[in-house]
Write a protein that holds these residues in place. Structure first.
Motif, PDB file in Angstrom:
ATOM      1  N   ALA A 109       0.831  -1.208   0.000  1.00 28.94           N
ATOM      2  CA  ALA A 109       0.000   0.000   0.000  1.00 28.94           C
ATOM      3  C   ALA A 109       0.867   1.260   0.000  1.00 28.94           C
ATOM      4  O   ALA A 109       0.565   2.237  -0.698  1.00 28.94           O
ATOM      5  N   ALA A 110       1.967   1.241   0.760  1.00 31.99           N
ATOM      6  CA  ALA A 110       2.870   2.397   0.793  1.00 31.99           C
ATOM      7  C   ALA A 110       3.542   2.606  -0.563  1.00 31.99           C
ATOM      8  O   ALA A 110       3.731   3.743  -0.999  1.00 31.99           O
ATOM      9  N   ILE A 111       3.874   1.516  -1.235  1.00 26.97           N
ATOM     10  CA  ILE A 111       4.473   1.626  -2.570  1.00 26.97           C
ATOM     11  C   ILE A 111       3.441   2.179  -3.546  1.00 26.97           C
ATOM     12  O   ILE A 111       3.756   3.031  -4.380  1.00 26.97           O
ATOM     13  N   ALA A 112       2.208   1.722  -3.455  1.00 26.33           N
ATOM     14  CA  ALA A 112       1.153   2.224  -4.342  1.00 26.33           C
ATOM     15  C   ALA A 112       0.927   3.711  -4.132  1.00 26.33           C
ATOM     16  O   ALA A 112       0.631   4.442  -5.081  1.00 26.33           O
ATOM     17  N   ASP A 113       1.061   4.189  -2.885  1.00 22.38           N
ATOM     18  CA  ASP A 113       0.878   5.613  -2.602  1.00 22.38           C
ATOM     19  C   ASP A 113       2.069   6.456  -3.043  1.00 22.38           C
ATOM     20  O   ASP A 113       1.905   7.600  -3.465  1.00 22.38           O
ATOM     21  N   GLY A 114       3.274   5.907  -2.946  1.00 16.97           N
ATOM     22  CA  GLY A 114       4.470   6.706  -3.177  1.00 16.97           C
ATOM     23  C   GLY A 114       5.101   6.589  -4.548  1.00 16.97           C
ATOM     24  O   GLY A 114       5.995   7.371  -4.884  1.00 16.97           O
ATOM     25  N   PHE A 115       4.678   5.619  -5.353  1.00 16.39           N
ATOM     26  CA  PHE A 115       5.289   5.401  -6.659  1.00 16.39           C
ATOM     27  C   PHE A 115       4.236   5.435  -7.752  1.00 16.39           C
ATOM     28  O   PHE A 115       3.067   5.133  -7.504  1.00 16.39           O
ATOM     29  N   PRO A 116       4.630   5.750  -8.978  1.00 15.24           N
ATOM     30  CA  PRO A 116       3.661   5.730 -10.085  1.00 15.24           C
ATOM     31  C   PRO A 116       3.208   4.297 -10.387  1.00 15.24           C
ATOM     32  O   PRO A 116       3.868   3.328  -9.995  1.00 15.24           O
ATOM     33  N   PRO A 117       2.098   4.137 -11.094  1.00 12.88           N
ATOM     34  CA  PRO A 117       1.542   2.801 -11.344  1.00 12.88           C
ATOM     35  C   PRO A 117       2.515   1.849 -12.057  1.00 12.88           C
ATOM     36  O   PRO A 117       2.489   0.644 -11.805  1.00 12.88           O
ATOM     37  N   GLY A 118       3.393   2.350 -12.894  1.00 20.55           N
ATOM     38  CA  GLY A 118       4.332   1.476 -13.599  1.00 20.55           C
ATOM     39  C   GLY A 118       5.399   0.868 -12.716  1.00 20.55           C
ATOM     40  O   GLY A 118       6.039  -0.112 -13.080  1.00 20.55           O
ATOM     41  N   ARG A 119       5.603   1.437 -11.543  1.00 19.39           N
ATOM     42  CA  ARG A 119       6.630   0.937 -10.622  1.00 19.39           C
ATOM     43  C   ARG A 119       6.029   0.224  -9.416  1.00 19.39           C
ATOM     44  O   ARG A 119       6.749  -0.172  -8.510  1.00 19.39           O
ATOM     45  N   LYS A 120       4.722   0.031  -9.417  1.00 22.89           N
ATOM     46  CA  LYS A 120       4.017  -0.578  -8.290  1.00 22.89           C
ATOM     47  C   LYS A 120       4.264  -2.085  -8.262  1.00 22.89           C
ATOM     48  O   LYS A 120       4.329  -2.733  -9.300  1.00 22.89           O
ATOM     49  N   VAL A 121       4.431  -2.632  -7.071  1.00 23.72           N
ATOM     50  CA  VAL A 121       4.528  -4.088  -6.885  1.00 23.72           C
ATOM     51  C   VAL A 121       3.521  -4.498  -5.833  1.00 23.72           C
ATOM     52  O   VAL A 121       3.178  -3.723  -4.940  1.00 23.72           O
ATOM     53  N   GLY A 122       3.073  -5.705  -5.939  1.00 22.59           N
ATOM     54  CA  GLY A 122       2.055  -6.210  -5.020  1.00 22.59           C
ATOM     55  C   GLY A 122       2.643  -6.961  -3.847  1.00 22.59           C
ATOM     56  O   GLY A 122       3.851  -7.177  -3.730  1.00 22.59           O
ATOM     57  N   LYS A 123       1.736  -7.392  -2.972  1.00 29.61           N
ATOM     58  CA  LYS A 123       2.109  -8.112  -1.757  1.00 29.61           C
ATOM     59  C   LYS A 123       2.852  -9.403  -2.071  1.00 29.61           C
ATOM     60  O   LYS A 123       3.868  -9.715  -1.454  1.00 29.61           O
ATOM     61  N   SER A 124       2.389 -10.170  -3.042  1.00 33.95           N
ATOM     62  CA  SER A 124       3.035 -11.451  -3.358  1.00 33.95           C
ATOM     63  C   SER A 124       4.410 -11.243  -3.994  1.00 33.95           C
ATOM     64  O   SER A 124       5.332 -12.027  -3.751  1.00 33.95           O
ATOM     65  N   ALA A 125       4.576 -10.173  -4.786  1.00 34.09           N
ATOM     66  CA  ALA A 125       5.888  -9.885  -5.372  1.00 34.09           C
ATOM     67  C   ALA A 125       6.889  -9.508  -4.286  1.00 34.09           C
ATOM     68  O   ALA A 125       8.053  -9.923  -4.330  1.00 34.09           O
ATOM     69  N   ILE A 126       6.438  -8.740  -3.300  1.00 35.00           N
ATOM     70  CA  ILE A 126       7.315  -8.380  -2.177  1.00 35.00           C
ATOM     71  C   ILE A 126       7.670  -9.621  -1.377  1.00 35.00           C
ATOM     72  O   ILE A 126       8.824  -9.830  -0.995  1.00 35.00           O
ATOM     73  N   HIS A 127       6.680 -10.470  -1.141  1.00 37.28           N
ATOM     74  CA  HIS A 127       6.907 -11.712  -0.404  1.00 37.28           C
ATOM     75  C   HIS A 127       7.916 -12.601  -1.123  1.00 37.28           C
ATOM     76  O   HIS A 127       8.866 -13.103  -0.511  1.00 37.28           O
ATOM     77  N   ASP A 128       7.731 -12.813  -2.419  1.00 40.66           N
ATOM     78  CA  ASP A 128       8.669 -13.651  -3.195  1.00 40.66           C
ATOM     79  C   ASP A 128      10.070 -13.047  -3.187  1.00 40.66           C
ATOM     80  O   ASP A 128      11.059 -13.758  -3.013  1.00 40.66           O
ATOM     81  N   TRP A 129      10.163 -11.736  -3.402  1.00 38.68           N
ATOM     82  CA  TRP A 129      11.454 -11.083  -3.420  1.00 38.68           C
ATOM     83  C   TRP A 129      12.153 -11.225  -2.069  1.00 38.68           C
ATOM     84  O   TRP A 129      13.320 -11.570  -2.001  1.00 38.68           O
ATOM     85  N   PHE A 130      11.412 -11.014  -0.982  1.00 41.12           N
ATOM     86  CA  PHE A 130      11.968 -11.093   0.360  1.00 41.12           C
ATOM     87  C   PHE A 130      12.518 -12.487   0.658  1.00 41.12           C
ATOM     88  O   PHE A 130      13.630 -12.638   1.147  1.00 41.12           O
ATOM     89  N   HIS A 131      11.747 -13.506   0.348  1.00 38.82           N
ATOM     90  CA  HIS A 131      12.180 -14.864   0.657  1.00 38.82           C
ATOM     91  C   HIS A 131      13.291 -15.361  -0.263  1.00 38.82           C
ATOM     92  O   HIS A 131      14.111 -16.159   0.147  1.00 38.82           O
ATOM     93  N   ASN A 132      13.334 -14.877  -1.480  1.00 34.85           N
ATOM     94  CA  ASN A 132      14.397 -15.293  -2.396  1.00 34.85           C
ATOM     95  C   ASN A 132      15.701 -14.541  -2.160  1.00 34.85           C
ATOM     96  O   ASN A 132      16.770 -15.073  -2.439  1.00 34.85           O
ATOM     97  N   THR A 133      15.658 -13.334  -1.641  1.00 33.99           N
ATOM     98  CA  THR A 133      16.901 -12.600  -1.370  1.00 33.99           C
ATOM     99  C   THR A 133      17.511 -12.965  -0.034  1.00 33.99           C
ATOM    100  O   THR A 133      18.676 -12.668   0.193  1.00 33.99           O
ATOM    101  N   ARG A 134      16.761 -13.616   0.836  1.00 36.24           N
ATOM    102  CA  ARG A 134      17.318 -14.026   2.133  1.00 36.24           C
ATOM    103  C   ARG A 134      18.217 -15.243   2.010  1.00 36.24           C
ATOM    104  O   ARG A 134      18.947 -15.566   2.921  1.00 36.24           O
TER     105      ARG A 134
END
Length: 133
Positions: free
Chosen positions: A107-132
């Motif tokens: 939600a914070a990303i949707a508020d602070g970034f334009p629509p082309g740079r928006k990522v969803g909850k599942s994309a953040i989750h996948d990114w977080f678990h794969n970068t750890r």
């Protein structure tokens, strides 16, 4: 070791352009000698360090299962994740990942970034678990 012949003047005179040039060249020579001395000291320190620890050498990164896996992970085919490809977005996520849930972060990303740079909850989750890893 001198490579040039000294010129002699028959009568002393006031400092001329030649004398100023000679002074600049002498200063430049002193600087080069100082650099050469520092390089010699650095070379001797590196030589001693390598002789003291002969087993400390650079290995071929393609050898060993861990190194190959790490190399493949860095050079995956295809497009990188949107969070990895956008440094500003990545910094935004990294600064807030410890204090926000994935939903709040999306939600914070949707508020602070334009629509082309928006990522969803599942994309953040996948990114977080794969970068750890």
């Amino acid at each position: 070791m001198e490579m040039c012949a000294a010129t002699s003047t028959s009568e002393p005179s006031a400092p001329s352009l030649e004398d100023e040039e000679r002074l600049r060249l002498a200063q430049a020579l002193d600087s080069v000698k100082a650099i050469e001395a520092m390089a010699h000291v650095a070379l001797s320190h590196l030589t001693c360090a390598l002789e003291a620890a002969p087993e400390a050498h650079v290995e071929d990164p393609s050898k060993g299962p861990f190194r190959a896996e790490y190399h493949r992970r860095l050079h995956r085919p295809g497009r990188p994740r949107r969070i990895d490809a956008d440094p500003e977005l990545r910094a935004f996520v990294l600064n807030r990942i410890d204090v926000m849930t994935f939903e709040e972060l999306a939600a914070a990303i949707a508020d602070g970034f334009p629509p082309g740079r928006k990522v969803g909850k599942s994309a953040i989750h996948d990114w977080f678990h794969n970068t750890r890893r």
